[in-house]
Design a protein around this motif. Structure first.
Motif, PDB file in Angstrom:
ATOM      1  N   LYS A   1       0.836  -1.198   0.000  1.00 46.67           N
ATOM      2  CA  LYS A   1       0.000   0.000   0.000  1.00 46.67           C
ATOM      3  C   LYS A   1       0.874   1.253   0.000  1.00 46.67           C
ATOM      4  N   CYS A   2       0.247   2.394  -0.298  1.00 47.96           N
ATOM      5  CA  CYS A   2       0.957   3.674  -0.272  1.00 47.96           C
ATOM      6  C   CYS A   2       0.239   4.652   0.653  1.00 47.96           C
ATOM      7  N   LEU A   3       0.997   5.574   1.212  1.00 48.92           N
ATOM      8  CA  LEU A   3       0.424   6.603   2.074  1.00 48.92           C
ATOM      9  C   LEU A   3      -0.172   7.739   1.235  1.00 48.92           C
ATOM     10  N   ILE A   4       0.549   8.123   0.182  1.00 49.14           N
ATOM     11  CA  ILE A   4       0.114   9.193  -0.722  1.00 49.14           C
ATOM     12  C   ILE A   4      -0.124   8.579  -2.094  1.00 49.14           C
ATOM     13  N   PRO A   5      -1.293   8.738  -2.686  1.00 49.49           N
ATOM     14  CA  PRO A   5      -1.551   8.120  -3.996  1.00 49.49           C
ATOM     15  C   PRO A   5      -0.819   8.814  -5.128  1.00 49.49           C
ATOM     16  N   PHE A   6      -0.623   8.071  -6.202  1.00 52.11           N
ATOM     17  CA  PHE A   6      -0.026   8.607  -7.425  1.00 52.11           C
ATOM     18  C   PHE A   6      -1.174   9.225  -8.227  1.00 52.11           C
ATOM     19  N   LYS A   7      -1.329  10.530  -8.180  1.00 57.04           N
ATOM     20  CA  LYS A   7      -2.524  11.200  -8.712  1.00 57.04           C
ATOM     21  C   LYS A   7      -2.382  11.516 -10.199  1.00 57.04           C
ATOM     22  N   ILE A   8      -2.035  10.508 -10.986  1.00 54.15           N
ATOM     23  CA  ILE A   8      -1.904  10.702 -12.430  1.00 54.15           C
ATOM     24  C   ILE A   8      -3.299  10.821 -13.039  1.00 54.15           C
ATOM     25  N   LYS A   9      -3.581  11.972 -13.628  1.00 50.57           N
ATOM     26  CA  LYS A   9      -4.874  12.203 -14.277  1.00 50.57           C
ATOM     27  C   LYS A   9      -4.803  11.958 -15.777  1.00 50.57           C
ATOM     28  N   GLU A  10      -3.622  12.124 -16.345  1.00 51.42           N
ATOM     29  CA  GLU A  10      -3.483  11.992 -17.791  1.00 51.42           C
ATOM     30  C   GLU A  10      -2.085  11.502 -18.134  1.00 51.42           C
ATOM     31  N   TYR A  11      -2.031  10.580 -19.111  1.00 50.03           N
ATOM     32  CA  TYR A  11      -0.757  10.144 -19.677  1.00 50.03           C
ATOM     33  C   TYR A  11      -0.608  10.799 -21.046  1.00 50.03           C
ATOM     34  N   ILE A  12       0.526  11.439 -21.273  1.00 49.23           N
ATOM     35  CA  ILE A  12       0.785  12.102 -22.544  1.00 49.23           C
ATOM     36  C   ILE A  12       2.031  11.476 -23.156  1.00 49.23           C
ATOM     37  N   ILE A  13       1.987  11.156 -24.431  1.00 52.92           N
ATOM     38  CA  ILE A  13       3.145  10.579 -25.104  1.00 52.92           C
ATOM     39  C   ILE A  13       3.712  11.600 -26.089  1.00 52.92           C
ATOM     40  N   ASN A  14       4.982  11.429 -26.435  1.00 50.79           N
ATOM     41  CA  ASN A  14       5.675  12.373 -27.314  1.00 50.79           C
ATOM     42  C   ASN A  14       6.690  11.611 -28.154  1.00 50.79           C
ATOM     43  N   SER A  15       6.451  11.541 -29.449  1.00 49.68           N
ATOM     44  CA  SER A  15       7.331  10.772 -30.341  1.00 49.68           C
ATOM     45  C   SER A  15       8.630  11.504 -30.645  1.00 49.68           C
ATOM     46  N   GLU A  16       8.690  12.805 -30.331  1.00 54.35           N
ATOM     47  CA  GLU A  16       9.913  13.563 -30.552  1.00 54.35           C
ATOM     48  C   GLU A  16      10.906  13.295 -29.430  1.00 54.35           C
ATOM     49  N   ALA A  17      12.202  13.286 -29.749  1.00 55.04           N
ATOM     50  CA  ALA A  17      13.218  12.971 -28.743  1.00 55.04           C
ATOM     51  C   ALA A  17      14.474  13.785 -29.013  1.00 55.04           C
ATOM     52  N   MET A  18      14.672  14.852 -28.239  1.00 54.71           N
ATOM     53  CA  MET A  18      15.853  15.682 -28.420  1.00 54.71           C
ATOM     54  C   MET A  18      17.114  14.892 -28.077  1.00 54.71           C
ATOM     55  N   GLY A  19      18.066  14.887 -29.006  1.00 52.27           N
ATOM     56  CA  GLY A  19      19.311  14.177 -28.768  1.00 52.27           C
ATOM     57  C   GLY A  19      19.228  12.706 -29.115  1.00 52.27           C
ATOM     58  N   HIS A  20      18.032  12.251 -29.552  1.00 51.29           N
ATOM     59  CA  HIS A  20      17.824  10.864 -29.944  1.00 51.29           C
ATOM     60  C   HIS A  20      17.088  10.848 -31.284  1.00 51.29           C
ATOM     61  N   LYS A  21      17.095   9.722 -31.935  1.00 57.13           N
ATOM     62  CA  LYS A  21      16.331   9.588 -33.154  1.00 57.13           C
ATOM     63  C   LYS A  21      14.861   9.523 -32.804  1.00 57.13           C
ATOM     64  N   SER A  22      14.072  10.438 -33.344  1.00 59.75           N
ATOM     65  CA  SER A  22      12.648  10.465 -33.053  1.00 59.75           C
ATOM     66  C   SER A  22      11.964   9.235 -33.642  1.00 59.75           C
ATOM     67  N   LYS A  23      10.918   8.801 -32.962  1.00 57.82           N
ATOM     68  CA  LYS A  23      10.186   7.621 -33.415  1.00 57.82           C
ATOM     69  C   LYS A  23       9.240   7.988 -34.556  1.00 57.82           C
ATOM     70  N   ASP A  24       8.923   7.014 -35.417  1.00 61.43           N
ATOM     71  CA  ASP A  24       7.890   7.195 -36.413  1.00 61.43           C
ATOM     72  C   ASP A  24       6.588   7.478 -35.671  1.00 61.43           C
ATOM     73  N   ALA A  25       6.022   8.653 -35.877  1.00 59.14           N
ATOM     74  CA  ALA A  25       4.893   9.110 -35.056  1.00 59.14           C
ATOM     75  C   ALA A  25       3.698   8.166 -35.146  1.00 59.14           C
ATOM     76  N   ASP A  26       3.350   7.721 -36.347  1.00 60.66           N
ATOM     77  CA  ASP A  26       2.182   6.844 -36.500  1.00 60.66           C
ATOM     78  C   ASP A  26       2.401   5.508 -35.804  1.00 60.66           C
ATOM     79  N   LEU A  27       3.597   4.922 -35.977  1.00 58.39           N
ATOM     80  CA  LEU A  27       3.902   3.652 -35.330  1.00 58.39           C
ATOM     81  C   LEU A  27       3.931   3.819 -33.807  1.00 58.39           C
ATOM     82  N   PHE A  28       4.540   4.898 -33.362  1.00 59.99           N
ATOM     83  CA  PHE A  28       4.658   5.197 -31.934  1.00 59.99           C
ATOM     84  C   PHE A  28       3.271   5.258 -31.283  1.00 59.99           C
TER      85      PHE A  28
END
Length: 338
Positions: free
Chosen positions: A288-315
């Motif tokens: 159990k946890c004392l304080i919950p992980f209050k994640i309301k939204e997950y956001i993804i980003n296919s762009e990657a500074m300093g890395h090869k960006s992923k194919d957006a549609d495949l990602f």
């Protein structure tokens, strides 16, 4: 409607966090400010945001765009550059530098910053609300020294960027984060919460009371920890305010008298374990946890500074197919739509 929860009355302080450097937090911050221009926002960072280029890869970064009436925290350098385009509302005493709360008088681009400690960040957020902000957006981090893991946070928007790793690694991380988000919250009364939340050392539970263990963390000498636990004949659980790592997992199992004991962590992010280790720990003990992980939204980003960006549609397709229940938002899609 995307991000509709941000308008809820009970949501006052929102942390925007990323799973890796350059995940896309600034892009999300700008989108939320643009989409909700009717609201009065307070904005600050637990580090520095809005710099012209990345300090490591030396590539341009998006500026923080603040609309008229937005409250924000900045240092004296940013304040000097903005001149008459802002109104100074308050100054903050921060060790080593002077910070200010300012209000933008029109659309501006600025660097934002904030205090270094969670307690000072909480005070700043409250101050902004008192000065008239409807909501406070915090460019934060998953760090105990950050407000993002504080019980005072009402919601978290979590950005998972391509810079984290390959698609297999991204899938595993999303599974881990989903498991942490769903962790059961310990039903602590006010007295127990006040005892446990600020604690800096392990505590033992005898079924009725939480007691000091004399041990700072699970990273201490294993034999010392096991000996301290064995000295508690009625031991039924343990509170862990710090990290649980793969290295300390064996020690934790040896400390507990039998399967089914209570393992209480301050926050789900304290569990620095992979998905399989999390599932095993949860199957053997009451996790159990004392304080919950209050994640309301997950956001993804296919762009990657300093890395090869992923194919957006495949990602997008790969992650949305694997996690249809998460309603994953691609920050590149919403920015294009905006």
């Amino acid at each position: 409607m995307q991000f509709k929860w941000i308008a809820d009355d009970e949501v006052k302080i929102v942390a925007i966090v990323g799973t890796s450097k350059n995940a896309g937090k600034t892009s999300l911050l700008n989108h939320l400010l643009w989409r909700n221009r009717a609201l009065a926002f307070g904005v600050f960072s637990t580090g520095i945001d809005g710099e012209k280029e990345d300090a490591i890869f030396l590539k341009p970064k998006p500026a923080v765009q603040l609309y008229a009436g937005t409250l924000f925290c900045c240092d004296s350098n940013a304040l000097r550059d903005l001149g008459s385009r802002v109104e100074i509302l308050a100054s903050l005493a921060e060790p080593g530098r002077e910070l200010f709360i300012a209000r933008s008088l029109g659309l501006i681009k600025s660097m934002i910053t904030g205090p270094a400690t969670a307690s000072a960040q909480i005070e700043l957020a409250q101050h902004m609300l008192e000065l008239g902000a409807d909501k406070v957006l915090v460019d934060g981090a998953l760090d105990r020294k950050s407000i993002a893991l504080s019980p005072r946070i009402d919601a978290i928007a979590l950005v998972l960027g391509a810079s984290f790793g390959n698609l297999n690694e991204l899938e595993l991380e999303l599974k881990r984060l989903s498991a942490l988000r769903s962790l059961s919250v310990y039903d602590a009364d006010a007295q127990s919460f006040a005892l446990l939340e600020p604690a800096e050392e392990l505590k033992f539970y005898d079924g009725t009371l939480w007691q000091d263990s004399g041990c700072a963390s699970l990273n201490a000498d294993a034999q010392t920890l096991i000996k301290a636990a064995k000295a508690q004949p009625e031991l039924q659980g343990i509170y862990i305010p710090g990290s649980v790592t793969p290295k300390s997992l064996g020690t934790l199992y040896s400390m507990l008298p039998q399967d089914g004991a209570l393992v209480l962590v301050r926050h789900p992010d304290c569990l620095k374990l992979n998905v399989h280790q999390l599932l095993e720990l949860g199957s053997r003990h009451k996790l159990k946890c004392l304080i919950p992980f209050k994640i309301k939204e997950y956001i993804i980003n296919s762009e990657a500074m300093g890395h090869k960006s992923k194919d957006a549609d495949l990602f997008r397709s790969r992650l949305r197919t694997a996690f249809p229940q998460l309603n994953l938002i691609d920050i590149m899609e919403v920015n294009s739509a905006g």
